[in-house]
Design a protein around this motif. Structure first.
Motif, short mmCIF file in Angstrom:
data_model
loop_
_atom_site.label_atom_id
_atom_site.label_comp_id
_atom_site.label_asym_id
_atom_site.label_seq_id
_atom_site.Cartn_x
_atom_site.Cartn_y
_atom_site.Cartn_z
N UNK A 33 0.71 -1.21 0.10
CA UNK A 33 -0.05 -0.01 -0.09
C UNK A 33 0.74 1.28 0.01
N UNK A 34 0.29 2.27 -0.88
CA UNK A 34 1.05 3.56 -0.71
C UNK A 34 1.09 4.07 0.49
N UNK A 35 2.40 4.64 1.18
CA UNK A 35 2.42 5.14 2.28
C UNK A 35 3.16 6.45 2.39
N UNK A 160 -2.82 -0.13 15.47
CA UNK A 160 -1.64 0.93 15.94
C UNK A 160 -1.98 0.99 17.29
N UNK A 161 -1.04 1.18 18.11
CA UNK A 161 -1.09 1.36 19.67
C UNK A 161 -0.39 2.45 20.20
N UNK A 172 -5.91 2.93 20.50
CA UNK A 172 -5.74 2.00 19.29
C UNK A 172 -6.61 2.47 18.03
N UNK A 173 -5.78 1.88 17.17
CA UNK A 173 -6.59 2.23 15.69
C UNK A 173 -6.56 3.59 14.88
N UNK A 174 -5.83 4.57 15.88
CA UNK A 174 -5.85 5.71 15.29
C UNK A 174 -4.67 6.56 15.61
N UNK A 194 1.61 0.33 6.88
CA UNK A 194 1.03 0.95 5.45
C UNK A 194 0.28 2.17 6.08
N UNK A 195 -0.42 2.81 4.85
CA UNK A 195 -1.23 4.04 5.37
C UNK A 195 -2.37 3.34 6.36
N UNK A 196 -2.83 2.35 6.26
CA UNK A 196 -3.84 2.11 7.29
C UNK A 196 -3.20 1.88 8.48
N UNK A 197 -3.91 2.41 9.45
CA UNK A 197 -3.31 2.29 10.99
C UNK A 197 -3.15 1.10 11.33
N UNK A 198 -4.09 0.11 11.11
CA UNK A 198 -3.85 -1.34 11.55
C UNK A 198 -3.44 -2.27 10.63
#
Length: 257
Positions: A33-35, A160-161, A172-174, A194-198
């Motif tokens: 994924x593009x980050x 993401x933590x 979490x997750x943000x 990646x660009x997605x947090x989780x």
């Protein structure tokens, strides 16, 4: 030093260096994924960070299982642990902080105990135009892979933590805008995503300098306590000889799942 000046020019330099230095389309990333936007956003946020009430962060933490229901089954480190990574015959000692990053540290300890990191390559090393990161832990060796669980045949991802200062629990997750307990100081260990947090899985990075603009955007979970001179000498393509838990293994819960 340029890393301490939060403007778009230097964000562009960082993104360009990372993209050219490793797999195209990844910054501090762990998938295809593009980050690039993730790093740009991180740099921009340093210009308008505002303190947030820590009670808000705690409420978000308590609701984390709703956004990431698998979290209850993930490995969790309750306390501290020590991992020794050997590169080129030289040891790097890392203290993992399960008190402030239990899921992230637990995932790492579990992967170490499974032998996932043994023989893997450091696929990205960025020291120019200024010291940045040494990144490894990708089973594919090119910055696009993560840990595939043999039981589920799928890639294990963790949320993401990040624990804000003053909060009782991590968020979490943000991403967050308040100062985290575990900051991006030189010599810390954090998870790539990646660009997605989780989307963090097995890829991790060592910081080669203080990188405050990454705070609140990526999960720090440990610190190099001995052997930073070894990290400073790692070159792109160097292998991890071995990674072993030398203390605190009993603090891991849900390991081997």
């Amino acid at each position: 030093m340029w890393l301490k000046i939060p403007n778009l020019f230097f964000a562009f330099v960082i993104v360009t260096a990372l993209t050219l230095g490793g797999c195209a389309g990844n910054a501090i990333g762990s998938s295809s994924t593009d980050t690039n936007l993730a790093v740009t956003e991180a740099a921009q946020k340093t210009t308008d960070k505002k303190p947030t009430d820590s009670t808000q962060a705690v409420s978000v933490a308590y609701n984390a299982s709703e956004s990431f229901p698998e979290m209850k089954d993930l490995p969790r480190l309750e306390g501290k642990a020590t991992v020794v990574i050997t590169v080129g015959g030289s040891p790097i000692t890392i203290e993992l902080d399960g008190d402030n990053a239990p899921i992230t540290a637990g995932n790492f300890v579990d992967l170490v105990q499974r032998g996932v990191y043994n023989g893997l390559v450091f696929h990205r090393v960025v020291r120019s135009p200024e010291p940045f990161v040494v990144q490894g832990g990708d089973p594919k060796g090119n910055g696009t892979g993560g840990f595939i669980d043999e039981k589920t045949k799928t890639e294990r991802m963790i949320p993401l933590e990040i624990k804000p200062k003053g909060a009782e629990q991590p968020v979490y997750s943000k991403t967050i805008t308040q100062a985290p307990v575990l900051e991006h100081k030189r010599g810390v260990v954090a998870m790539a995503r990646s660009q997605m947090p989780d989307s963090a899985s097995s890829q991790f990075y060592f910081t080669l300098a203080d990188l405050a603009f990454l705070d609140g955007n990526y999960a720090v979970f440990g610190t190099v306590t001995d052997g930073m001179e070894v990290v400073d000498k790692i070159q792109q393509g160097d292998l991890i000889d071995s990674a072993k838990v030398t203390a605190g293994a009993d603090n891991l819960k849900n390991g081997g799942k």
